[in-house]
Scaffold this active site. Structure first.
Site, PDB file in Angstrom:
ATOM      1  N   ASP A 136       0.810  -1.214   0.000  1.00  0.00           N
ATOM      2  CA  ASP A 136       0.000   0.000   0.000  1.00  0.00           C
ATOM      3  C   ASP A 136       0.846   1.268   0.000  1.00  0.00           C
ATOM      4  OD1 ASP A 136      -1.718   2.210   1.271  1.00  0.00           O
ATOM      5  OD2 ASP A 136      -3.192   0.629   0.971  1.00  0.00           O
ATOM      6  N   TRP A 165      -5.778   1.209   0.484  1.00  0.00           N
ATOM      7  CA  TRP A 165      -5.910   0.327  -0.681  1.00  0.00           C
ATOM      8  C   TRP A 165      -5.831  -1.141  -0.257  1.00  0.00           C
ATOM      9  CZ3 TRP A 165      -8.142   3.758  -2.969  1.00  0.00           C
ATOM     10  CH2 TRP A 165      -7.632   5.040  -3.169  1.00  0.00           C
ATOM     11  N   ASP A 166      -5.030  -1.446   0.760  1.00  0.00           N
ATOM     12  CA  ASP A 166      -5.021  -2.805   1.308  1.00  0.00           C
ATOM     13  C   ASP A 166      -6.399  -3.166   1.857  1.00  0.00           C
ATOM     14  OD1 ASP A 166      -2.565  -4.137   0.978  1.00  0.00           O
ATOM     15  OD2 ASP A 166      -1.618  -2.924   2.513  1.00  0.00           O
ATOM     16  N   ILE A 167      -7.000  -2.241   2.591  1.00  0.00           N
ATOM     17  CA  ILE A 167      -8.316  -2.508   3.171  1.00  0.00           C
ATOM     18  C   ILE A 167      -9.347  -2.730   2.070  1.00  0.00           C
ATOM     19  CG2 ILE A 167     -10.177  -1.488   4.533  1.00  0.00           C
ATOM     20  CD1 ILE A 167      -7.950  -0.070   6.177  1.00  0.00           C
ATOM     21  N   GLY A 170      -8.791  -6.138   0.460  1.00  0.00           N
ATOM     22  CA  GLY A 170      -9.276  -7.244   1.268  1.00  0.00           C
ATOM     23  C   GLY A 170     -10.780  -7.405   1.177  1.00  0.00           C
TER      24      GLY A 170
END
Length: 411
Positions: A136, A165-167, A170
């Site tokens: 991210d 962006w990771d969240i 996911g």
């Protein structure tokens, strides 16, 4: 004790690390799925990632892996690879669901696994769509966000600490997996679903119109500091040196803010002299500096608590800037949402959160993260039918390991 969740009866296998993949697995588990992590025998790459508790155990890992099971295998051995593949493709109507973000493990590829189970639904999380790794904090600068979040007086870009962006990746992985499952229910087919972190960042920046704006105008948006783009919202210092942010997006919110701060006559006069229609969101943005200057004295004469109390019952959105420690203190006073809660961690209690979704008005009670390998013998026996003697042999050969805490090596 939680009642059966909406995904009760599903079995998802995941082999992931860091944010996006574990968040996907934890979300599925909190909605009732049985989620089985496949971990390397020495512990996953993020097992010791900061923040750590005072004994050196990873709060990061414990927070993002709540409610899942852990199977520890030596992926370097043919036996370990075979066991991992067998667990992913184990029979059962609710199985054959796999999420991974591994690189270079061909036995986890869709091609290899779908030969064993053609109806496999496989979500593969990547860094870049061409297979290059990414995270991210390195992707975020690629799409201009740090250039927008820096203060007006600072040239250096600010790369925010939230792995947004990771969240998003996911949660999109969860959506993709469930969409693939729905297709399997419809026609019996499997799905290969690839999801790149960089694509998620690019897509959402574009969805918000930020790239279209730059393309249309031929220039970048000016730096705004804490001013909200396109409407009125900015932070104000209060009499007790705390800061609050006040936001008025709709016309009614704006009118409530004007009445709250006793500035009706002032803004009527300014509208007459400038020709501005402050009821229009965009015009409030264009006159943001003027509005800020008019409102600032009202906030400066009051403490943050007094501002929040005065705004109660109005449509004005006011938020106080707080540190994480202040949130903890408020939680301990019983002032926070029940989404924040505690789970067992290393013999004590750890402050964390449960699933924000409320089913029938109730939050799910979270379960703690597993000890590494805690469910290895159960999975090999229950799902693959191995005998105690066979499992003992795998232990002797180092293909599996006894349960231990991966963040400090205690077995």
């Amino acid at each position: 004790m939680n009642p059966p969740g909406p995904l009760d009866g599903l079995r998802v296998v995941e082999s992931t690390s860091f944010v996006a993949g574990p968040l996907a697995g934890m979300t599925l588990a909190q909605m009732g799925a049985e989620v089985i992590r496949l971990d390397p025998v020495g512990g996953p790459a993020d097992a010791g990632r900061w923040p750590l508790d005072r004994r050196g155990r990873s709060l990061f890992w414990a927070g993002l892996n709540k409610g899942v099971r852990s199977v520890a295998l030596d992926f370097r051995t043919p036996e370990g690879q075979e066991l991992a593949s067998a667990l992913v493709t184990a029979p059962g109507a609710g199985g054959g669901l796999f999420v991974d973000n591994t690189i270079g493990r061909d036995f986890f590829s869709y091609e290899a696994l779908s030969r064993r189970r053609p109806d496999l639904v496989h979500v593969h999380i990547q860094g870049h769509p061409d297979g290059r790794p990414a995270m991210d904090y390195a992707v975020n600068p690629l799409y201009g966000v740090p250039m927008l979040t820096r203060h007006v007086d600072i040239e250096r870009p600010v790369n925010h600490v939230l792995p947004a962006w990771d969240i998003a990746t996911g949660l999109l992985a969860v959506s993709g997996l469930l969409a693939g499952l729905q297709r399997r229910h419809a026609d019996g087919s499997g799905s290969r679903i690839d999801l790149a972190l960089a694509d998620v960042a690019a897509a959402h920046v574009a969805h918000l119109g930020w790239l279209a704006e730059a393309a249309d105008r031929g220039r970048d948006r000016p730096r705004l500091g804490n001013h909200m783009f396109g409407a009125f919202g900015v932070d104000f210092p209060c009499a007790d040196d705390r800061r609050v942010i006040a936001v008025a997006i709709t016309r009614q919110q704006w009118r409530d803010l004007v009445r709250l701060t006793d500035n009706v006559a002032v803004f009527d006069a300014l509208a007459a002299s400038t020709g501005a229609d402050f009821d229009v969101e965009g015009e409030r943005f264009e006159h943001r500096a003027l509005i800020e200057a008019v409102l600032a004295p009202w906030f400066a004469r009051r403490t943050a608590a007094e501002v929040l109390e005065a705004a109660r019952g109005t449509r004005v959105m006011v938020g106080e800037f707080r540190s994480p420690k202040e949130v903890v203190d408020a939680y301990r006073r019983g002032e926070e949402s029940p989404v924040l809660t505690e789970v067992e961690h290393a013999g004590g209690a750890m402050l964390t959160a449960t699933l924000p979704l409320r089913w029938g008005g109730a939050y799910v009670e979270p379960r703690p993260a597993p000890t590494l390998g805690a469910d290895t013998e159960w999975a090999l026996g229950e799902l693959l039918g191995l005998t105690d003697r066979q499992i003992g042999g795998l232990t002797e050969r180092g293909v599996i390991t006894r349960p231990f805490n991966p963040t400090n090596g205690n077995r």
